[in-house]
Design a protein around this motif. Sequence first.
Motif, PDB file in Angstrom:
ATOM      1  N   ALA A 114      -2.916  11.300  -0.989  1.00  0.00           N
ATOM      2  CA  ALA A 114      -2.397  11.561  -2.337  1.00  0.00           C
ATOM      3  C   ALA A 114      -1.054  10.871  -2.532  1.00  0.00           C
ATOM      4  CB  ALA A 114      -2.263  13.058  -2.585  1.00  0.00           C
ATOM      5  N   PHE A 115      -0.192  10.919  -1.534  1.00  0.00           N
ATOM      6  CA  PHE A 115       1.121  10.277  -1.629  1.00  0.00           C
ATOM      7  C   PHE A 115       0.971   8.757  -1.741  1.00  0.00           C
ATOM      8  CE2 PHE A 115       4.986   8.401   0.156  1.00  0.00           C
ATOM      9  CZ  PHE A 115       5.926   8.965  -0.698  1.00  0.00           C
ATOM     10  N   THR A 116       0.066   8.179  -0.963  1.00  0.00           N
ATOM     11  CA  THR A 116      -0.181   6.730  -1.019  1.00  0.00           C
ATOM     12  C   THR A 116      -0.685   6.336  -2.399  1.00  0.00           C
ATOM     13  OG1 THR A 116      -0.670   6.653   1.350  1.00  0.00           O
ATOM     14  CG2 THR A 116      -1.506   4.835   0.003  1.00  0.00           C
ATOM     15  N   GLU A 117      -1.620   7.098  -2.945  1.00  0.00           N
ATOM     16  CA  GLU A 117      -2.140   6.813  -4.280  1.00  0.00           C
ATOM     17  C   GLU A 117      -1.042   6.943  -5.334  1.00  0.00           C
ATOM     18  OE1 GLU A 117      -5.526   9.352  -4.872  1.00  0.00           O
ATOM     19  OE2 GLU A 117      -6.669   8.362  -3.284  1.00  0.00           O
ATOM     20  N   PHE A 118      -0.176   7.957  -5.177  1.00  0.00           N
ATOM     21  CA  PHE A 118       0.938   8.153  -6.098  1.00  0.00           C
ATOM     22  C   PHE A 118       1.877   6.948  -6.063  1.00  0.00           C
ATOM     23  CE2 PHE A 118       5.352   9.679  -6.660  1.00  0.00           C
ATOM     24  CZ  PHE A 118       5.284  10.031  -7.992  1.00  0.00           C
ATOM     25  N   GLU A 119       2.206   6.469  -4.881  1.00  0.00           N
ATOM     26  CA  GLU A 119       3.092   5.301  -4.742  1.00  0.00           C
ATOM     27  C   GLU A 119       2.457   4.058  -5.370  1.00  0.00           C
ATOM     28  OE1 GLU A 119       6.285   5.037  -3.655  1.00  0.00           O
ATOM     29  OE2 GLU A 119       6.259   7.208  -3.553  1.00  0.00           O
ATOM     30  N   GLU A 120       1.150   3.882  -5.179  1.00  0.00           N
ATOM     31  CA  GLU A 120       0.449   2.747  -5.777  1.00  0.00           C
ATOM     32  C   GLU A 120       0.483   2.826  -7.300  1.00  0.00           C
ATOM     33  OE1 GLU A 120      -3.435   2.991  -3.994  1.00  0.00           O
ATOM     34  OE2 GLU A 120      -2.740   2.113  -2.103  1.00  0.00           O
ATOM     35  N   GLN A 121       0.337   4.027  -7.840  1.00  0.00           N
ATOM     36  CA  GLN A 121       0.378   4.208  -9.295  1.00  0.00           C
ATOM     37  C   GLN A 121       1.773   3.951  -9.838  1.00  0.00           C
ATOM     38  OE1 GLN A 121      -1.302   8.088  -9.967  1.00  0.00           O
ATOM     39  NE2 GLN A 121      -3.396   7.363  -9.675  1.00  0.00           N
ATOM     40  N   LYS A 122       2.803   4.333  -9.082  1.00  0.00           N
ATOM     41  CA  LYS A 122       4.183   4.054  -9.512  1.00  0.00           C
ATOM     42  C   LYS A 122       4.418   2.545  -9.600  1.00  0.00           C
ATOM     43  CE  LYS A 122       7.505   5.904  -7.231  1.00  0.00           C
ATOM     44  NZ  LYS A 122       8.407   6.594  -6.303  1.00  0.00           N
ATOM     45  N   VAL A 123       3.928   1.807  -8.615  1.00  0.00           N
ATOM     46  CA  VAL A 123       4.077   0.348  -8.621  1.00  0.00           C
ATOM     47  C   VAL A 123       3.314  -0.245  -9.803  1.00  0.00           C
ATOM     48  CG1 VAL A 123       3.491  -1.770  -7.359  1.00  0.00           C
ATOM     49  CG2 VAL A 123       4.532   0.159  -6.144  1.00  0.00           C
ATOM     50  N   ALA A 124       2.096   0.234 -10.034  1.00  0.00           N
ATOM     51  CA  ALA A 124       1.281  -0.272 -11.149  1.00  0.00           C
ATOM     52  C   ALA A 124       1.952   0.026 -12.483  1.00  0.00           C
ATOM     53  CB  ALA A 124      -0.123   0.340 -11.107  1.00  0.00           C
ATOM     54  N   LEU A 125       2.527   1.218 -12.638  1.00  0.00           N
ATOM     55  CA  LEU A 125       3.201   1.574 -13.871  1.00  0.00           C
ATOM     56  C   LEU A 125       4.425   0.689 -14.099  1.00  0.00           C
ATOM     57  CD1 LEU A 125       3.444   3.368 -16.342  1.00  0.00           C
ATOM     58  CD2 LEU A 125       4.707   5.008 -14.944  1.00  0.00           C
ATOM     59  N   SER A 126       5.178   0.434 -13.052  1.00  0.00           N
ATOM     60  CA  SER A 126       6.338  -0.462 -13.167  1.00  0.00           C
ATOM     61  C   SER A 126       5.901  -1.861 -13.566  1.00  0.00           C
ATOM     62  CB  SER A 126       7.104  -0.521 -11.844  1.00  0.00           C
ATOM     63  OG  SER A 126       7.689   0.713 -11.562  1.00  0.00           O
ATOM     64  N   ASP A 127       4.801  -2.311 -12.988  1.00  0.00           N
ATOM     65  CA  ASP A 127       4.260  -3.630 -13.315  1.00  0.00           C
ATOM     66  C   ASP A 127       3.836  -3.684 -14.780  1.00  0.00           C
ATOM     67  OD1 ASP A 127       3.348  -6.299 -12.589  1.00  0.00           O
ATOM     68  OD2 ASP A 127       1.305  -5.500 -12.719  1.00  0.00           O
ATOM     69  N   PHE A 128       3.157  -2.629 -15.244  1.00  0.00           N
ATOM     70  CA  PHE A 128       2.740  -2.569 -16.645  1.00  0.00           C
ATOM     71  C   PHE A 128       3.950  -2.576 -17.576  1.00  0.00           C
ATOM     72  CE2 PHE A 128       1.934   0.051 -20.429  1.00  0.00           C
ATOM     73  CZ  PHE A 128       0.984  -0.743 -21.056  1.00  0.00           C
ATOM     74  N   GLU A 129       4.956  -1.775 -17.262  1.00  0.00           N
ATOM     75  CA  GLU A 129       6.164  -1.717 -18.095  1.00  0.00           C
ATOM     76  C   GLU A 129       6.857  -3.074 -18.160  1.00  0.00           C
ATOM     77  OE1 GLU A 129       8.223   1.509 -16.171  1.00  0.00           O
ATOM     78  OE2 GLU A 129       7.544   2.941 -17.678  1.00  0.00           O
ATOM     79  N   ARG A 130       6.916  -3.775 -17.027  1.00  0.00           N
ATOM     80  CA  ARG A 130       7.538  -5.098 -16.989  1.00  0.00           C
ATOM     81  C   ARG A 130       6.758  -6.081 -17.859  1.00  0.00           C
ATOM     82  NH1 ARG A 130       6.097  -9.334 -14.633  1.00  0.00           N
ATOM     83  NH2 ARG A 130       4.712  -8.343 -13.149  1.00  0.00           N
ATOM     84  N   LYS A 131       5.439  -6.078 -17.701  1.00  0.00           N
ATOM     85  CA  LYS A 131       4.601  -6.982 -18.491  1.00  0.00           C
ATOM     86  C   LYS A 131       4.688  -6.669 -19.982  1.00  0.00           C
ATOM     87  CE  LYS A 131       1.215  -8.240 -14.983  1.00  0.00           C
ATOM     88  NZ  LYS A 131      -0.186  -8.134 -14.542  1.00  0.00           N
ATOM     89  N   LEU A 132       4.735  -5.388 -20.323  1.00  0.00           N
ATOM     90  CA  LEU A 132       4.846  -4.988 -21.723  1.00  0.00           C
ATOM     91  C   LEU A 132       6.179  -5.450 -22.306  1.00  0.00           C
ATOM     92  CD1 LEU A 132       3.565  -3.477 -24.096  1.00  0.00           C
ATOM     93  CD2 LEU A 132       4.678  -1.392 -23.260  1.00  0.00           C
ATOM     94  N   ALA A 133       7.254  -5.297 -21.528  1.00  0.00           N
ATOM     95  CA  ALA A 133       8.578  -5.716 -21.997  1.00  0.00           C
ATOM     96  C   ALA A 133       8.663  -7.230 -22.190  1.00  0.00           C
ATOM     97  CB  ALA A 133       9.651  -5.249 -21.020  1.00  0.00           C
ATOM     98  N   GLU A 134       7.908  -7.975 -21.396  1.00  0.00           N
ATOM     99  CA  GLU A 134       7.934  -9.435 -21.470  1.00  0.00           C
ATOM    100  C   GLU A 134       6.974  -9.995 -22.520  1.00  0.00           C
ATOM    101  OE1 GLU A 134       6.913 -10.600 -17.501  1.00  0.00           O
ATOM    102  OE2 GLU A 134       8.908 -10.125 -16.702  1.00  0.00           O
ATOM    103  N   SER A 135       6.050  -9.170 -22.992  1.00  0.00           N
ATOM    104  CA  SER A 135       5.019  -9.701 -23.887  1.00  0.00           C
ATOM    105  C   SER A 135       5.494  -9.768 -25.334  1.00  0.00           C
ATOM    106  CB  SER A 135       3.744  -8.855 -23.794  1.00  0.00           C
ATOM    107  OG  SER A 135       3.937  -7.598 -24.376  1.00  0.00           O
ATOM    108  N   SER A 136       4.916 -10.716 -26.050  1.00  0.00           N
ATOM    109  CA  SER A 136       5.179 -10.858 -27.484  1.00  0.00           C
ATOM    110  C   SER A 136       4.023 -11.638 -28.103  1.00  0.00           C
ATOM    111  CB  SER A 136       6.498 -11.581 -27.727  1.00  0.00           C
ATOM    112  OG  SER A 136       6.431 -12.914 -27.278  1.00  0.00           O
TER     113      SER A 136
END
Length: 144
Positions: free
Chosen positions: A12-34
């Motif tokens: 569960a902790f490993t999956e949580f950490e993977e989701q945190k990384v994915a969420l950060s990646d999504f937020e970065r991509k969203l901030a960069e998109s236009s």
Amino acid sequence: MSSPLHDRFEQAFTEFEEQKVALSDFERKLAESSKTVTAKNRAVSVTVDGQGDLMELKFPTNAYRTMAPAELSSLLVETIREAREQARASTTEMLETYLPGGMASFDMLNNPIDFEEILGEALRTADRMFSGMPSNTDRTEESR
């Protein structure tokens, strides 16, 4: 030697950490998109960010000078709407790669979000994941 309970927590902790990384990646991509949309007559060009907020408005030609105010206003509204729709579609497509199975088809950007349903599904998943584990009341009764 690890117990099944310990293994479940580690997973569960490993999956949580993977989701945190994915969420950060999504937020970065969203901030960069236009998205930039130029009107068919090239009188106006609009750029919006990944959330559809207006970032830039340009008049690439002098065509806007000969337009009636109502015509220019209508062109601006339509061009901004088109840019927002494209940004929304792009963000939805990007979001689909991050959502768990079954949620990708749920268009969160165009429809109301049913947080109770999402929370209910998360609780049902957690229930399945940790089924068979003693509850707090079970442990309390065992210690008596």
